[in-house]
Design a protein around this motif. Structure first.
Motif, PDB file in Angstrom:
ATOM      1  N   LYS A 159     -10.221   1.225  -1.325  1.00 45.31           N
ATOM      2  CA  LYS A 159      -9.752   0.105  -0.496  1.00 45.31           C
ATOM      3  C   LYS A 159      -8.290   0.260  -0.085  1.00 45.31           C
ATOM      4  CE  LYS A 159     -13.007  -2.819  -2.922  1.00 45.31           C
ATOM      5  NZ  LYS A 159     -13.175  -3.865  -3.925  1.00 45.31           N
ATOM      6  N   CYS A 160      -7.925   1.470   0.298  1.00 40.12           N
ATOM      7  CA  CYS A 160      -6.540   1.688   0.714  1.00 40.12           C
ATOM      8  C   CYS A 160      -6.300   1.111   2.103  1.00 40.12           C
ATOM      9  CB  CYS A 160      -6.191   3.170   0.683  1.00 40.12           C
ATOM     10  SG  CYS A 160      -7.094   4.141   1.899  1.00 40.12           S
ATOM     11  N   GLY A 161      -7.377   0.948   2.882  1.00 37.58           N
ATOM     12  CA  GLY A 161      -7.232   0.298   4.181  1.00 37.58           C
ATOM     13  C   GLY A 161      -6.890   1.239   5.327  1.00 37.58           C
ATOM     14  N   ILE A 162      -6.793   2.549   5.041  1.00 31.93           N
ATOM     15  CA  ILE A 162      -6.433   3.485   6.112  1.00 31.93           C
ATOM     16  C   ILE A 162      -7.495   3.456   7.218  1.00 31.93           C
ATOM     17  CG2 ILE A 162      -6.120   5.942   6.677  1.00 31.93           C
ATOM     18  CD1 ILE A 162      -4.736   6.318   4.017  1.00 31.93           C
ATOM     19  N   GLY A 191      -9.028  -9.827   3.319  1.00 33.74           N
ATOM     20  CA  GLY A 191      -9.165  -8.429   2.905  1.00 33.74           C
ATOM     21  C   GLY A 191      -7.882  -7.844   2.373  1.00 33.74           C
ATOM     22  N   VAL A 192      -7.209  -8.583   1.494  1.00 35.80           N
ATOM     23  CA  VAL A 192      -5.978  -8.085   0.881  1.00 35.80           C
ATOM     24  C   VAL A 192      -6.157  -7.904  -0.624  1.00 35.80           C
ATOM     25  CG1 VAL A 192      -3.553  -8.592   0.398  1.00 35.80           C
ATOM     26  CG2 VAL A 192      -4.497  -9.073   2.662  1.00 35.80           C
ATOM     27  N   GLN A 210       0.361   5.394   5.147  1.00 31.65           N
ATOM     28  CA  GLN A 210       0.210   6.014   3.831  1.00 31.65           C
ATOM     29  C   GLN A 210       0.104   7.533   3.905  1.00 31.65           C
ATOM     30  OE1 GLN A 210      -2.707   2.915   3.675  1.00 31.65           O
ATOM     31  NE2 GLN A 210      -2.850   3.254   1.489  1.00 31.65           N
ATOM     32  N   ASP A 211      -0.588   8.015   4.953  1.00 30.52           N
ATOM     33  CA  ASP A 211      -0.822   9.455   5.009  1.00 30.52           C
ATOM     34  C   ASP A 211       0.426  10.247   5.441  1.00 30.52           C
ATOM     35  OD1 ASP A 211      -1.017   8.261   7.422  1.00 30.52           O
ATOM     36  OD2 ASP A 211      -2.865   9.232   8.077  1.00 30.52           O
ATOM     37  N   GLU A 244       2.018   1.586  -3.562  1.00 31.04           N
ATOM     38  CA  GLU A 244       0.954   2.157  -4.407  1.00 31.04           C
ATOM     39  C   GLU A 244       0.859   3.664  -4.213  1.00 31.04           C
ATOM     40  OE1 GLU A 244      -2.776   0.235  -3.517  1.00 31.04           O
ATOM     41  OE2 GLU A 244      -1.956  -1.708  -4.126  1.00 31.04           O
ATOM     42  N   LYS A 289      -9.249  10.747   8.011  1.00 32.52           N
ATOM     43  CA  LYS A 289      -8.061  10.234   7.323  1.00 32.52           C
ATOM     44  C   LYS A 289      -8.339   9.733   5.916  1.00 32.52           C
ATOM     45  CE  LYS A 289      -4.803   9.183  10.915  1.00 32.52           C
ATOM     46  NZ  LYS A 289      -3.957   8.176  11.544  1.00 32.52           N
ATOM     47  N   LYS A 319      -7.726  -6.780  -3.617  1.00 33.15           N
ATOM     48  CA  LYS A 319      -8.695  -5.686  -3.699  1.00 33.15           C
ATOM     49  C   LYS A 319      -9.950  -6.004  -4.501  1.00 33.15           C
ATOM     50  CE  LYS A 319      -5.947  -1.722  -2.626  1.00 33.15           C
ATOM     51  NZ  LYS A 319      -5.404  -0.449  -3.037  1.00 33.15           N
ATOM     52  N   ARG A 369       0.832  -1.207   0.000  1.00 33.07           N
ATOM     53  CA  ARG A 369       0.000   0.000   0.000  1.00 33.07           C
ATOM     54  C   ARG A 369       0.870   1.262   0.000  1.00 33.07           C
ATOM     55  NH1 ARG A 369      -4.770  -2.191   4.032  1.00 33.07           N
ATOM     56  NH2 ARG A 369      -5.829  -3.414   2.438  1.00 33.07           N
ATOM     57  N   TYR A 391     -14.996  -2.932   2.155  1.00 34.53           N
ATOM     58  CA  TYR A 391     -15.150  -2.581   3.561  1.00 34.53           C
ATOM     59  C   TYR A 391     -16.586  -2.141   3.813  1.00 34.53           C
ATOM     60  CZ  TYR A 391     -10.040  -2.465   4.010  1.00 34.53           C
ATOM     61  OH  TYR A 391      -8.716  -2.798   4.029  1.00 34.53           O
TER      62      TYR A 391
END
Lengths: 162, 633
Positions: free
Chosen positions: B617-620, B570-571, A151-152, A103, B594, B573, A100, B578
């Protein structure tokens, strides 16, 4: 990607090349890989004229030098950016979300692995494990390590490098 | 001064004793391996120098990695008559306060990992514990008793974190070079080899070939013989060799010297990974110091034994960890393996008999020579003797380097030493052996770790990386990850490896993208068996292991991807999304703040909602939510 450093304008310092090849590495073809590393350290990449010169000096065909330069992932035949970002894609970083981060970098810089941004500011490279697994996911910008990345945080880290 | 006898070593050892165990004033030892430096140790070191370098009774020193990487920067503070305190997470903003506190006997409990009961290594049993007369500080655990260290036995890592790696005197003070001088002056080559054979030491780099037998066969072949140290530690997730080179380079050098004596060699080589600049720097210093002391070079210690070493750096090719590829690379050529009809102990580097061992193997040699092969063989299991260093990484609380006797079970390592999986997630598997190894599931956690047992479950010991995976790790994605790695690193000269891995990777990628179809699993198994059987070198023959073991133990995950088009972890994509569980969402808003897509909206303190059309779906959000309200569907 394109690059503002054009090879035609590059002036090779042959005395410096001689110093590397003769003094540091004794014209020894067994030292080829380390000579290439020293040349890359000087020019940030491997300029083709330097490779032709090296071939004559140590008596190894250019084709063979080209083979070595393209076989090993450290070497670049293209000029690279002012800052080198190495993203660790080792297993520990991978399971902690390294992909991630990768990416996000690709997205923000608009380049893929091995490419340089059009303003020559960054080159993105991926490496397999720097051995700082406890800090994963990790990126290395030049010599600085940035660990436990989210990521942020990427944008603010990149902004520190001109 | 040139060292010529054990008496010379004794003199240095005595002179250096106080520096290690009873310094004149306060001594601050900052753990300065690469990982420590990355965590901020350099800044802490600089700050300590800045604040205290003018004070005569305080000295600031560097050590190698003490192993508990999760706790870096680690700093030890010692003074005569006082406890040896190990501080964790001692960043530059804290170090001055910690030192001042130590001076005033007011220890900062929150920052202290523990106090050291006994700083000696296993070779120093001829002196009393220098810490014994000191009254321990009350209320602080002994370092040796905390779970991370309690089950460890340090042989290869005996000096890492306990001394300055740039100082040959400190290495000698910890009984360094005694084994070499013993071998040089009191043992025949046959005695040395017999000792190593008795010890049962096997190659620690991956193959596990018996070291004594390798030395013996190399010594039998005539010609210029070479001693090579494989420091091309390429397995992602394994970094014990880097740590040993950075923390105790002389131990490796001494191991090579003993090998050179046993085999009859005059020339040694280090082949070090390009990613390890600090290891190279410390090695260069170690070689220079050893040359100055007359322990390396011509006519060592006044005898007719001569040995020179050279450092070569790799240039980023995983396959160069393979012996024949490494030797080709040492010759300045492309690192492609060759078929081993003729072994490298007969014809290797420059076509001469060549003995290749890795860093950890050499580091084990001096203790075996000093304490005897029987002593080493008394630890471990029937077919795997001694100890092994593992790097415990991934989804684990106590990331770090641990050295344990062979035969300890996986559960003791992952849960006992490693402290289990963070954030109360469920443990899923542990991956051993790097890209050539396999994934071992939770139900096999009682497995004793040795070469044979790991092979029986489809994995290998490898160089000792242990990557812990939890419920959020997708096993199909892990298999795809390793094949992607191997596809890049395959040298390309043999068909089964070059084309086979590529085909397997294509199938796995399509499964991860949701395009898997019935029959894919069987096809992967068939291809895997073919690649294992027909590839030229170890890279190819072991490449299918991560895929085959994940199919064996996690077939249901493959089936979920192929049949139900779901990625349970959940890897992948394309195979999940979610959702916010309104029962659990407290409306705290931290995920919404965020989200880079502004896909999450809602009123304060009320359950939020997620706009699927915006979500990337970046998962943050999933990582941010403290209430487990983000769920994978």
């Amino acid at each position: 990607m394109n690059s503002s450093v054009s090879e035609a304008s590059l002036e090779l310092d042959y005395r410096e090349l001689d110093r590397i090849i003769e003094e540091d590495y004794q014209n020894d073809k067994e030292n080829l890989i380390m000579i290439l590393q020293a040349i890359q350290k000087t020019y940030n990449y491997l300029p083709k004229p330097a490779l032709s010169y090296l071939a004559v000096k140590i008596g190894v065909p250019v084709s063979q030098i080209y083979g070595v330069a393209t076989f090993y992932s450290t070497f670049s035949l293209e000029p690279r950016g002012r800052n080198i970002i190495s993203i660790c894609l080792g297993t520990a970083c991978h399971v902690r979300g390294g992909d991630r981060i990768h990416e996000t970098l690709v997205d923000q810089l608009q380049v893929h692995d091995g490419q340089t941004t059009s303003d020559n500011r960054f080159t993105l490279e991926s490496v397999r494990c720097i051995g700082c697994c406890s800090l994963g996911p990790v990126i290395k910008v030049n010599e600085d390590m940035h660990g436990r990345l989210k990521q942020d945080e990427i944008q603010s880290i990149l902004s520190r490098y001109e | 001064m040139k060292i010529t006898s054990i008496t010379d070593l004794d003199a240095i050892r005595q002179a250096c004793f106080s520096r290690l165990y009873a310094p004149d004033g306060v001594k601050v030892n900052v753990g300065m391996a690469s990982c420590g430096i990355a965590a901020g140790a350099q800044a802490s070191y600089n700050r300590a120098l800045q604040e205290f370098s003018t004070k005569p009774d305080i000295s600031i020193s560097q050590t190698g990695c003490i192993g508990f990487c999760e706790m870096e920067p680690l700093v030890e503070i010692v003074a005569p008559g006082k406890p040896r305190m190990m501080y964790h997470h001692l960043t530059e903003d804290k170090i001055a306060e910690a030192i001042n506190g130590y001076l005033a006997n007011d220890y900062h409990k929150k920052w202290i990992l523990g106090q050291m009961r006994d700083p000696r290594n296993i070779l120093e049993d001829d002196i009393a514990n220098p810490q014994a007369p000191v009254t321990p500080a009350e209320g602080f655990p002994f370092l040796e008793d905390i779970p991370f260290y309690a089950k460890q036995t340090k042989i290869a890592l005996r000096n890492c974190g306990y001394m300055d790696p740039d100082s040959i005197e400190e290495y000698i003070a910890r009984k360094g070079y005694y084994a070499f001088l013993k071998a040089l002056t009191q043992m025949t080559p046959a005695d040395i080899i017999k000792n190593i054979k008795t010890s049962g030491l096997r190659g620690r780099g991956g193959g596990g070939f018996p070291t004594g037998i390798k030395w013996e066969s190399c010594a039998k072949h005539s010609g210029d013989r070479y001693i090579i140290c494989n420091a091309d530690e390429g397995d992602p997730g394994a970094y014990m060799d880097r740590s040993i080179l950075e923390g105790d380079p002389h131990s490796v050098l001494e191991g090579m010297l003993i090998a050179a004596l046993a085999i009859g060699s005059k020339q040694g080589f280090f082949y070090v990974r390009n990613e390890y600049p600090l290891a190279v720097k410390r090695l260069i210093t170690a070689i220079k110091e050893a040359e100055k002391a007359g322990l390396l070079g011509d006519n060592i210690a006044g005898t007719n034994f001569s040995f020179h070493v050279k450092i070569s750096r790799g240039a980023g090719a995983f396959v160069c960890g393979e012996s024949t590829a490494l030797m080709s690379s040492l010759e300045g050529k492309v690192g492609r393996p060759r078929a081993k009809y003729v072994h490298t102990v007969e014809k290797g580097f420059r076509d001469g008999p060549s003995n290749l061992n890795n860093v950890e193997t050499y580091a084990n040699v001096p203790p075996i020579i000093l304490k005897g092969g029987d002593w080493y063989a008394s630890m471990g299991t029937a077919n795997s003797k001694g100890t092994k260093v593992f790097s415990l990484v991934g989804k684990i609380n106590n990331t770090g380097l641990v050295e344990v006797p062979m035969g300890i079970n996986l559960k003791d390592i992952v849960f006992g030493i490693g402290g289990g999986v963070p954030r109360k997630k469920e443990f899923k598997a542990v991956q051993t052996g790097g890209p050539s190894g396999g994934c071992i599931p939770a139900r096999l956690l009682d497995l004793p770790v040795d070469y044979q047992k790991l092979a029986e479950v489809g994995s290998i010991m490898g160089s000792g990386g242990m990557i812990v995976m939890d419920q959020d790790t997708c096993m199909v994605d892990v298999a795809r990850y390793f094949l992607d790695f191997l596809k890049e690193e395959s040298c390309g000269q043999c068909n089964p490896c070059r084309e086979g891995i590529k085909q397997m990777l294509e199938i796995l990628t399509s499964i991860c993208q949701g395009n898997g179809k019935e029959g894919d699993i069987e096809l992967l198994e068939e291809l895997g068996a073919m690649i294992q059987r027909f590839s030229l070198c170890g890279l190819g023959t072991s490449a299918p292991n991560p895929v085959l073991t994940t199919i064996l133990y996690f077939r249901n995950e493959y089936e979920a991807h192929i049949r139900d088009k779901k990625c349970p972890a959940g890897v992948c994509k394309a195979l999940f999304h979610y959702e916010i569980d309104p029962e659990k969402c407290t409306g705290c808003g931290s995920c919404a703040r965020k989200c880079p897509q502004e896909a999450i909206t809602g009123d304060k303190k009320k359950p939020h909602s997620l706009d699927q059309s915006k979500c990337i779906k970046c998962g943050i959000c999933y990582d941010t939510c403290k209430f487990d309200a983000l769920v994978i569907r």
